[in-house]
Scaffold this active site. Structure first.
Site, PDB file in Angstrom:
ATOM      1  N   GLY A   1      39.422  46.340  40.629  1.00  2.93           N
ATOM      2  CA  GLY A   1      39.544  47.424  40.027  1.00  2.93           C
ATOM      3  C   GLY A   1      41.050  47.989  40.679  1.00  2.93           C
ATOM      4  N   THR A   2      41.049  46.617  40.755  1.00  3.03           N
ATOM      5  CA  THR A   2      43.396  46.197  41.389  1.00  3.03           C
ATOM      6  C   THR A   2      43.886  47.777  40.577  1.00  3.03           C
ATOM      7  OG1 THR A   2      43.079  44.839  40.135  1.00  3.03           O
ATOM      8  CG2 THR A   2      43.056  44.001  42.127  1.00  3.03           C
TER       9      THR A   2
ATOM     10  N   LEU B   1      34.566  50.007  22.994  1.00  5.16           N
ATOM     11  CA  LEU B   1      33.677  51.231  23.101  1.00  5.16           C
ATOM     12  C   LEU B   1      34.041  51.618  21.255  1.00  5.16           C
ATOM     13  CD1 LEU B   1      35.847  53.040  26.242  1.00  5.16           C
ATOM     14  CD2 LEU B   1      33.095  53.014  25.936  1.00  5.16           C
TER      15      LEU B   1
ATOM     16  N   ASN C   1      44.747  52.319  27.690  1.00  3.90           N
ATOM     17  CA  ASN C   1      43.935  51.203  27.806  1.00  3.90           C
ATOM     18  C   ASN C   1      45.567  50.113  28.298  1.00  3.90           C
ATOM     19  OD1 ASN C   1      42.471  48.888  28.921  1.00  3.90           O
ATOM     20  ND2 ASN C   1      43.099  47.900  27.145  1.00  3.90           N
TER      21      ASN C   1
ATOM     22  N   HIS D   1      46.731  46.284  28.782  1.00  7.00           N
ATOM     23  CA  HIS D   1      46.599  45.087  27.477  1.00  7.00           C
ATOM     24  C   HIS D   1      48.358  44.115  28.816  1.00  7.00           C
ATOM     25  CE1 HIS D   1      44.938  42.004  25.541  1.00  7.00           C
ATOM     26  NE2 HIS D   1      46.461  41.571  24.938  1.00  7.00           N
TER      27      HIS D   1
ATOM     28  N   GLU E   1      40.667  52.773  17.613  1.00  6.28           N
ATOM     29  CA  GLU E   1      38.774  52.249  16.905  1.00  6.28           C
ATOM     30  C   GLU E   1      39.646  50.969  16.558  1.00  6.28           C
ATOM     31  OE1 GLU E   1      40.935  54.635  15.701  1.00  6.28           O
ATOM     32  OE2 GLU E   1      40.978  54.115  13.207  1.00  6.28           O
TER      33      GLU E   1
ATOM     34  N   GLU F   1      51.572  45.990  35.217  1.00  2.00           N
ATOM     35  CA  GLU F   1      50.377  46.230  34.719  1.00  2.00           C
ATOM     36  C   GLU F   1      50.193  47.509  36.102  1.00  2.00           C
ATOM     37  OE1 GLU F   1      46.337  44.185  33.963  1.00  2.00           O
ATOM     38  OE2 GLU F   1      47.884  42.739  34.125  1.00  2.00           O
TER      39      GLU F   1
END
Lengths: 210, 210
Positions: free
Chosen positions: B17-18, B100, B114, B116, B154, B187
């Site tokens: 969980g960083t 997902l 998200n 990456h 997707e 990030e």
């Protein structure tokens, strides 16, 4: 320690020669200390790059495929002959619009470098050159792009990476504006640095092999 | 102008969980002003991310595939139900180790983001996750890498890019050292910024649709 003679560089051009100018300027500014531009070869007789070379007092040559009966092999034979005659140790492709064969790249292994206007492996390889690279980057929607200097081997944009520099994509950017900024903020900076870096390596290897 | 209520964010986690912590810290530091973390969902009951959420006073839920009889469909049904019940408007995947389905991503179109650990389109897509991304980047020999925040659709890592930030690769870098620097220098910076950016957009769209 004896002062080593400078690495003899040939710059291969086809057009305006802005990357050639960046190298000429870097020699003047001593960003490049271990190399000298011995020769500029154009495959286009009317390339403005030739004027830039002449203005800087650099020897020029025009070698075209047309004058080689349209044969890539003959054209490359003439290039190789001239490069060897002039004892060129490093070849810089600076907007040189001709895909060189594996025979050519193997003849000068790790002695040919190229600058590509993206962060390889993004937007590179067959079909990605000039403005199209920036069109593709904008179409994909990247927020960061840049430029890469790499050794040239038989795979388009596939040789070992030497230097890369990133450039942020701005809002409302056009392929043309992005191309200009990538040149100014990345290509013109890393190409001279790579020439110096590789030249140092060539000099170091000279010592070892003697 | 009436003050708009904040966007309700759910953070989906699986491990340490960083990235969740980076978002929690950004809310505290008011880098994120238009969103609040309403819920943290973990698909792993022992994820340390749950402790981080509890320490910050955030509601948590554990929803696992195992407790869904191993069915991805049932698992996603339960996720969707919970997210809808809690009126979540933005879903952040923060090290969430579950791919997902298109049904899920279509249910929350342009509402899932998200992060990456590369500059997409380099080193992304199927098979590129975690440390392997950095191993691949070092094996390729890139000198610049970074991180990307993108909408989730997707196609793995295929959604629209929201933000990117570059990170220079240092000499002697290992996949582990590069992973750490990409987290710290990219990030943890762009993920909170993207949460704020998308939340502002969501609020603006609320006004329009009323």
């Amino acid at each position: 320690m004896k002062k080593q003679r400078k690495v003899k560089v040939a710059v291969l051009v086809s057009g305006g020669g802005t990357n050639l100018q960046a190298i000429i300027d870097a020699v003047a500014a001593k960003v490049i200390k271990n190399a000298e531009i011995s020769l500029v070869i154009s495959n286009n007789a009317s390339a403005y790059a030739l004027t830039r070379a002449e203005n800087a007092g650099i020897k020029t040559a025009i070698i075209t495929k047309k004058e080689s009966d349209g044969s890539q092999e003959l054209f490359e034979d003439r290039l190789i002959e001239r490069l060897k005659n002039d004892e060129i140790e490093l070849i810089v492709l600076a907007g040189f619009m001709s895909i060189l064969s594996e025979r050519f790249t193997k003849t000068f292994e790790r002695r040919i470098i190229n600058v590509h206007p993206s962060l390889i492996p993004s937007f590179c390889g067959k079909g990605f050159y000039g403005l199209h690279v920036h069109e593709a980057a904008l179409a994909y929607g990247v927020k960061v792009t840049g430029a890469t200097v790499h050794f040239v081997n038989e795979i388009p944009d596939g040789g070992e990476i030497i230097l890369q520099k990133s450039v942020s994509v701005k809002k409302g950017e056009t392929p043309e504006s992005l191309q200009q900024r990538v040149m100014r903020q990345a290509e013109w900076i890393i190409l001279p640095r790579a020439v110096e870096l590789v030249s140092k390596e060539i000099i170091a290897n000279r010592k070892v092999s003697k």
